[in-house]
Design an enzyme around this catalytic site. Structure first.
Site, PDB file in Angstrom:
ATOM      1  N   ARG A 181       0.821  -1.212   0.000  1.00 49.23           N
ATOM      2  CA  ARG A 181       0.000   0.000   0.000  1.00 49.23           C
ATOM      3  C   ARG A 181       0.854   1.261   0.000  1.00 49.23           C
ATOM      4  O   ARG A 181       0.451   2.300  -0.533  1.00 49.23           O
ATOM      5  CB  ARG A 181      -0.921  -0.023   1.225  1.00 49.23           C
ATOM      6  CG  ARG A 181      -1.983   1.051   1.248  1.00 49.23           C
ATOM      7  CD  ARG A 181      -3.137   0.658   2.163  1.00 49.23           C
ATOM      8  NE  ARG A 181      -2.744   0.493   3.543  1.00 49.23           N
ATOM      9  CZ  ARG A 181      -2.954   1.404   4.501  1.00 49.23           C
ATOM     10  NH1 ARG A 181      -3.557   2.532   4.211  1.00 49.23           N
ATOM     11  NH2 ARG A 181      -2.582   1.165   5.733  1.00 49.23           N
ATOM     12  N   HIS A 206       0.251   4.804  -1.978  1.00 49.22           N
ATOM     13  CA  HIS A 206       0.138   6.089  -1.298  1.00 49.22           C
ATOM     14  C   HIS A 206       1.218   7.062  -1.762  1.00 49.22           C
ATOM     15  O   HIS A 206       0.991   8.277  -1.769  1.00 49.22           O
ATOM     16  CB  HIS A 206       0.232   5.890   0.214  1.00 49.22           C
ATOM     17  CG  HIS A 206      -1.038   5.390   0.830  1.00 49.22           C
ATOM     18  ND1 HIS A 206      -1.607   5.945   1.951  1.00 49.22           N
ATOM     19  CD2 HIS A 206      -1.878   4.392   0.460  1.00 49.22           C
ATOM     20  CE1 HIS A 206      -2.725   5.307   2.257  1.00 49.22           C
ATOM     21  NE2 HIS A 206      -2.901   4.350   1.357  1.00 49.22           N
ATOM     22  N   ASP A 207       2.364   6.543  -2.116  1.00 48.09           N
ATOM     23  CA  ASP A 207       3.437   7.401  -2.626  1.00 48.09           C
ATOM     24  C   ASP A 207       3.092   7.927  -4.019  1.00 48.09           C
ATOM     25  O   ASP A 207       3.134   9.133  -4.270  1.00 48.09           O
ATOM     26  CB  ASP A 207       4.759   6.630  -2.656  1.00 48.09           C
ATOM     27  CG  ASP A 207       5.935   7.498  -3.109  1.00 48.09           C
ATOM     28  OD1 ASP A 207       5.919   8.709  -2.805  1.00 48.09           O
ATOM     29  OD2 ASP A 207       6.852   6.967  -3.746  1.00 48.09           O
ATOM     30  N   GLY A 260       3.192  11.923  -7.441  1.00 49.29           N
ATOM     31  CA  GLY A 260       3.895  10.921  -8.229  1.00 49.29           C
ATOM     32  C   GLY A 260       4.791  10.049  -7.376  1.00 49.29           C
ATOM     33  O   GLY A 260       4.968  10.273  -6.176  1.00 49.29           O
ATOM     34  N   ASP A 307       7.697   9.467  -5.955  1.00 44.51           N
ATOM     35  CA  ASP A 307       8.940  10.190  -5.676  1.00 44.51           C
ATOM     36  C   ASP A 307       9.443   9.990  -4.252  1.00 44.51           C
ATOM     37  O   ASP A 307      10.335  10.708  -3.794  1.00 44.51           O
ATOM     38  CB  ASP A 307       8.761  11.685  -5.943  1.00 44.51           C
ATOM     39  CG  ASP A 307       7.777  12.349  -4.980  1.00 44.51           C
ATOM     40  OD1 ASP A 307       7.042  11.610  -4.279  1.00 44.51           O
ATOM     41  OD2 ASP A 307       7.733  13.594  -4.929  1.00 44.51           O
ATOM     42  N   SER A 315       8.002  10.712  -1.542  1.00 42.96           N
ATOM     43  CA  SER A 315       7.638  11.817  -0.643  1.00 42.96           C
ATOM     44  C   SER A 315       6.917  11.334   0.610  1.00 42.96           C
ATOM     45  O   SER A 315       6.945  11.993   1.649  1.00 42.96           O
ATOM     46  CB  SER A 315       6.786  12.854  -1.379  1.00 42.96           C
ATOM     47  OG  SER A 315       5.633  12.262  -1.944  1.00 42.96           O
ATOM     48  N   ASN A 335      -2.523   8.490   5.929  1.00 49.43           N
ATOM     49  CA  ASN A 335      -1.261   7.747   6.006  1.00 49.43           C
ATOM     50  C   ASN A 335      -0.915   7.271   7.411  1.00 49.43           C
ATOM     51  O   ASN A 335       0.108   6.600   7.608  1.00 49.43           O
ATOM     52  CB  ASN A 335      -0.108   8.600   5.469  1.00 49.43           C
ATOM     53  CG  ASN A 335      -0.165   8.779   3.963  1.00 49.43           C
ATOM     54  OD1 ASN A 335      -0.637   7.898   3.249  1.00 49.43           O
ATOM     55  ND2 ASN A 335       0.293   9.919   3.483  1.00 49.43           N
ATOM     56  N   PRO A 378      -7.642   8.741  -2.738  1.00 56.17           N
ATOM     57  CA  PRO A 378      -9.076   8.420  -2.764  1.00 56.17           C
ATOM     58  C   PRO A 378      -9.491   7.749  -1.459  1.00 56.17           C
ATOM     59  O   PRO A 378      -8.981   6.674  -1.127  1.00 56.17           O
ATOM     60  CB  PRO A 378      -9.211   7.469  -3.959  1.00 56.17           C
ATOM     61  CG  PRO A 378      -7.826   6.930  -4.194  1.00 56.17           C
ATOM     62  CD  PRO A 378      -6.890   8.009  -3.767  1.00 56.17           C
ATOM     63  N   HIS A 401      -5.987  -5.587  -2.116  1.00 57.22           N
ATOM     64  CA  HIS A 401      -6.599  -5.747  -0.800  1.00 57.22           C
ATOM     65  C   HIS A 401      -6.646  -7.197  -0.353  1.00 57.22           C
ATOM     66  O   HIS A 401      -7.006  -7.479   0.790  1.00 57.22           O
ATOM     67  CB  HIS A 401      -8.018  -5.162  -0.812  1.00 57.22           C
ATOM     68  CG  HIS A 401      -8.046  -3.667  -0.757  1.00 57.22           C
ATOM     69  ND1 HIS A 401      -9.212  -2.932  -0.799  1.00 57.22           N
ATOM     70  CD2 HIS A 401      -7.046  -2.759  -0.672  1.00 57.22           C
ATOM     71  CE1 HIS A 401      -8.925  -1.639  -0.742  1.00 57.22           C
ATOM     72  NE2 HIS A 401      -7.624  -1.512  -0.663  1.00 57.22           N
ATOM     73  N   THR A 402      -6.291  -8.102  -1.246  1.00 58.10           N
ATOM     74  CA  THR A 402      -6.245  -9.509  -0.855  1.00 58.10           C
ATOM     75  C   THR A 402      -5.237  -9.753   0.263  1.00 58.10           C
ATOM     76  O   THR A 402      -5.339 -10.747   0.983  1.00 58.10           O
ATOM     77  CB  THR A 402      -5.905 -10.401  -2.072  1.00 58.10           C
ATOM     78  OG1 THR A 402      -5.932 -11.767  -1.665  1.00 58.10           O
ATOM     79  CG2 THR A 402      -4.524 -10.097  -2.641  1.00 58.10           C
ATOM     80  N   SER A 458      -7.544 -15.286   4.350  1.00 57.96           N
ATOM     81  CA  SER A 458      -6.563 -15.411   3.269  1.00 57.96           C
ATOM     82  C   SER A 458      -5.711 -14.148   3.145  1.00 57.96           C
ATOM     83  O   SER A 458      -5.122 -13.900   2.107  1.00 57.96           O
ATOM     84  CB  SER A 458      -7.291 -15.685   1.948  1.00 57.96           C
ATOM     85  OG  SER A 458      -6.401 -15.842   0.879  1.00 57.96           O
ATOM     86  N   ASP A 491      -4.184 -13.862  -3.626  1.00 53.66           N
ATOM     87  CA  ASP A 491      -4.995 -14.742  -4.465  1.00 53.66           C
ATOM     88  C   ASP A 491      -6.239 -14.006  -4.953  1.00 53.66           C
ATOM     89  O   ASP A 491      -6.325 -12.778  -4.823  1.00 53.66           O
ATOM     90  CB  ASP A 491      -5.368 -16.014  -3.698  1.00 53.66           C
ATOM     91  CG  ASP A 491      -6.030 -15.726  -2.350  1.00 53.66           C
ATOM     92  OD1 ASP A 491      -6.646 -14.643  -2.217  1.00 53.66           O
ATOM     93  OD2 ASP A 491      -5.949 -16.562  -1.436  1.00 53.66           O
TER      94      ASP A 491
END
Length: 329
Positions: free
Chosen positions: A66, A70-71, A76, A78, A80, A97, A168, A198-199, A252, A257
Site C-alpha cells: 500500500r 500512497h506514494d 507521483g 517520488d 515523498s 497515512n 481516494p 486488498h487480498t 486469506s 490470491d
C-alpha cells in the site's frame, strides 16, 4: 492579428503543459535494469532483506504494498511519503497515512543498499521494488520493476487530503473512484485490478463501522452488504472503535490470491470503495472474470503496477537520491 497571436501563444502553452504531463504519466526515463551497471546487486539486496522480513513479519506485506500506492498517488512516485518533518507536517502524518507501517523496513533496505552502492539507488525505487517483492513473497505475481526514479524534496501533510488530487478515501463511490484514477492516467481496469491488492490488506474498523451501525444516520446497516457478514463483523467491531483491525480478505489475508474478488461477488466487500466495484459494468465484469478459470488477474496486476509506478516520476537530473529515506540530503 494580435488576438490571433495571443490565442496561438495560449494554444502552444497548453500543448507544452499536456506534453509535460504525458511524459510524467508515461514514466519517461524509467527502464528495467536501470542499476545494472551502477549497482548490479540492487534488486538481490532488496529481495534478501524482504525475504528475511516476511519470514518473521508477513503481516507487513499489505502495508508495504500500500505504501507504493500512497506514494505514487501524491505528487507521483517520488518517495515523498517517506519524509519526516520536525513539526509533523509531511505526508506521513496526514490522516490517510497514519495507518501505514513498514517505514523501518524501507530504512533497512536503504541501509543495505547504501553499504553496497552509496548514493545510487533512490528511495522511490526502493518502495517500488519492495511492493513487488512482498507480492511475490505472499504467493502473488512477479513483474519486472522499471527503475530510475529520483526522490522528491517536498512532502506536505495537506496533499493526501486534497479533495481533488488527494488519496481516494475508503468511502468513495464508483464515479469518484474512476475520476481519481483517471486523474493519474489509470483507467477502470486499473482501478479494479489494483483494488485486488486488498487480498493481503487489513483495515481499521473505524473505516467501515458506519456500514454496520449507522449507514444513513438512522442506526441502520448498509443494505448492499451481506447481513450474515454484518453480523460477523459486529462481533469484532464495536461502534466508535478506533484501534481494532479486520482482514479485508478474511482467512486469506497473508496470501495473494483471487479470494478478495470472490468475497465481493458475495457482497462481502469490507470498505465502501470495495463494494463500489459492483456498481460499474466494467469493474463488475472483471472481478467476476478474475474468479474464473480464464482469470488474467496475476498478469494484469503486474501491468497495472508498472503503469502506476510511472505516475509523475522524477528522472535524470530532477530531484535527488536521498542518503536517508526519511530526510532530504
Amino acid at each position: 492579428m494580435a488576438v490571433f497571436k495571443n490565442l496561438l501563444c495560449v494554444f502552444m502553452l497548453q500543448m507544452m503543459v499536456q506534453a509535460l504531463l504525458l511524459s510524467h504519466v508515461n514514466g519517461q526515463g524509467l527502464k528495467v535494469g536501470f542499476y545494472e551497471k551502477s549497482c548490479p546487486e540492487a534488486e538481490k539486496i532488496v529481495y534478501k532483506v524482504i525475504s528475511d522480513v516476511m519470514a518473521v513479519a508477513p503481516s507487513l506485506s499489505g502495508p508495504l504494498l500500500r505504501m507504493h500506492f500512497h506514494d505514487c498517488f501524491i505528487k507521483g512516485c517520488d518517495g515523498s511519503v517517506l519524509l519526516d518533518s520536525p513539526t509533523n507536517q509531511s505526508e506521513k502524518f496526514s490522516i490517510p497515512n497514519l495507518t501505514l507501517r513498514g517505514y523501518n523496513i524501507i530504512d533497512r533496505v536503504k541501509t543495505a543498499l547504501e553499504k553496497a552502492c552509496p548514493g545510487v539507488v533512490s528511495c522511490a525505487d526502493i518502495v517500488a521494488i519492495v511492493a513487488r517483492d512482498v507480492t511475490v513473497a505472499t504467493m502473488g505475481p512477479h513483474w519486472y520493476v522499471e527503475t530510475g526514479r529520483r526522490d522528491g524534496r517536498v512532502s506536505l501533510i495537506s496533499d493526501p487530503l486534497n479533495p481533488v488530487s488527494g488519496l481516494p478515501p475508503f468511502f468513495l463511490n464508483i464515479t469518484s473512484l474512476k475520476a481519481s484514477f483517471a486523474l493519474r492516467g489509470l483507467n477502470s481496469k486499473d482501478l479494479v485490478v489494483l483494488s485486488g491488492g486488498h487480498t493481503i490488506g487489513m483495515s481499521h474498523c473505524s473505516s467501515f463501522t458506519s456500514r454496520l451501525y449507522n449507514f444513513t444516520g438512522k442506526g441502520d446497516t448498509d443494505p448492499t452488504m451481506d447481513p450474515n457478514y454484518i453480523a460477523q463483523l459486529k462481533k469484532k467491531c464495536k461502534p466508535a472503535d478506533p484501534t481494532t483491525i479486520a482482514e479485508l480478505d478474511p482467512g486469506s489475508f497473508l496470501t495473494f490470491d483471487d479470494s478478495y474478488y470472490r468475497l465481493l461477488t458475495k457482497r462481502r466487500g469490507l470498505l465502501t470503495s470495495d463494494a463500489a466495484l459492483l456498481d460499474d459494468p466494467e469493474t463488475k465484469a472483471y472481478l467476476i472474470q478474475a474468479t474464473g478459470h480464464d482469470s488474467t488477474f496475476f498478469e494484469d496486476f503486474g501491468v497495472s503496477m508498472i503503469k502506476m509506478g510511472r505516475i509523475g516520476v522524477l528522472t535524470g537530473s530532477e530531484g535527488e537520491v536521498r542518503k536517508v529515506c526519511s530526510k532530504i540530503n
